[in-house]
Scaffold this active site. Structure first.
Site, PDB file in Angstrom:
ATOM      1  N   GLN A  46     -63.430  23.505 -22.839  1.00 48.46           N
ATOM      2  CA  GLN A  46     -63.866  24.698 -22.114  1.00 48.46           C
ATOM      3  C   GLN A  46     -65.316  24.505 -21.682  1.00 48.46           C
ATOM      4  O   GLN A  46     -66.098  23.861 -22.375  1.00 48.46           O
ATOM      5  CB  GLN A  46     -63.744  25.939 -23.004  1.00 48.46           C
ATOM      6  CG  GLN A  46     -62.329  26.187 -23.507  1.00 48.46           C
ATOM      7  CD  GLN A  46     -61.292  26.283 -22.392  1.00 48.46           C
ATOM      8  OE1 GLN A  46     -61.505  26.950 -21.394  1.00 48.46           O
ATOM      9  NE2 GLN A  46     -60.171  25.594 -22.568  1.00 48.46           N
ATOM     10  N   GLY A  47     -65.673  25.052 -20.543  1.00 50.42           N
ATOM     11  CA  GLY A  47     -67.054  24.954 -20.075  1.00 50.42           C
ATOM     12  C   GLY A  47     -67.290  23.834 -19.090  1.00 50.42           C
ATOM     13  O   GLY A  47     -68.418  23.618 -18.664  1.00 50.42           O
ATOM     14  N   CYS A  48     -66.239  23.114 -18.739  1.00 50.47           N
ATOM     15  CA  CYS A  48     -66.358  22.035 -17.763  1.00 50.47           C
ATOM     16  C   CYS A  48     -65.765  22.510 -16.435  1.00 50.47           C
ATOM     17  O   CYS A  48     -64.697  23.128 -16.417  1.00 50.47           O
ATOM     18  CB  CYS A  48     -65.601  20.788 -18.227  1.00 50.47           C
ATOM     19  SG  CYS A  48     -66.293  20.023 -19.695  1.00 50.47           S
ATOM     20  N   ALA A  49     -66.461  22.229 -15.348  1.00 54.58           N
ATOM     21  CA  ALA A  49     -65.955  22.609 -14.026  1.00 54.58           C
ATOM     22  C   ALA A  49     -64.705  21.801 -13.688  1.00 54.58           C
ATOM     23  O   ALA A  49     -63.744  22.319 -13.132  1.00 54.58           O
ATOM     24  CB  ALA A  49     -67.026  22.404 -12.973  1.00 54.58           C
ATOM     25  N   SER A  50     -64.722  20.522 -14.027  1.00 54.16           N
ATOM     26  CA  SER A  50     -63.549  19.667 -13.852  1.00 54.16           C
ATOM     27  C   SER A  50     -62.671  19.819 -15.084  1.00 54.16           C
ATOM     28  O   SER A  50     -63.112  20.322 -16.113  1.00 54.16           O
ATOM     29  CB  SER A  50     -63.971  18.202 -13.739  1.00 54.16           C
ATOM     30  OG  SER A  50     -64.880  18.025 -12.697  1.00 54.16           O
TER      31      SER A  50
END
Length: 138
Positions: A46-50
């Site tokens: 969680q917290g990754c754009a990709s």
């Protein structure tokens, strides 16, 4: 797979930002694919754009050796995953908890060139890895 020491040495020879990014992409291309069954909601960071997935396994004992596998759907991020895996995989759980790979990314000259979104995703990956190691310490 390239060792962390080899990566650090290779980055030391790359003066140009574009050369560094090309090298990151090459590291990502060399990263073994993560099995489809490991690309689960539980392994998604969680917290990754990709999309980024991290699968964790560990040995036995009070301070087990940690093994990480990972993947991403974006070329540059996949390269960042390769660097993070080289930094943490094969260390004891206590070693993982103690090591902050953000300093490594500063050392190799990548952190200041990452977008805010990518830097946040990188921090999310590192935090997840360190938290999983901390849970395995007895």
């Amino acid at each position: 797979m390239t060792t962390l020491e080899q990566m650090i040495d290779d980055f030391a020879f790359l003066d140009d930002w574009e050369d560094r990014m090309r090298f990151v992409i090459e590291l990502g291309k060399a990263l073994p694919d993560l099995a489809d069954e490991d690309k689960s909601a539980d392994n998604k960071v969680q917290g990754c754009a990709s999309q980024v997935w991290l699968a964790t396994s560990s040995g036995n004992g009070a301070d087990p050796v940690m093994t990480y596998r990972g993947d991403s759907d974006a070329f540059i991020v996949r390269g960042l995953v390769a660097i993070v895996l080289a930094a943490y995989s094969g260390k004891t759980a206590s070693g993982v908890v103690e090591f902050d790979a953000i300093d490594l990314f500063k050392q190799i000259g990548l952190l200041e060139h990452l977008s805010a979104q990518r830097a946040n995703g990188l921090r999310s990956m590192i935090q997840r890895i360190r938290e999983e190691a901390a849970r395995r310490l007895v």
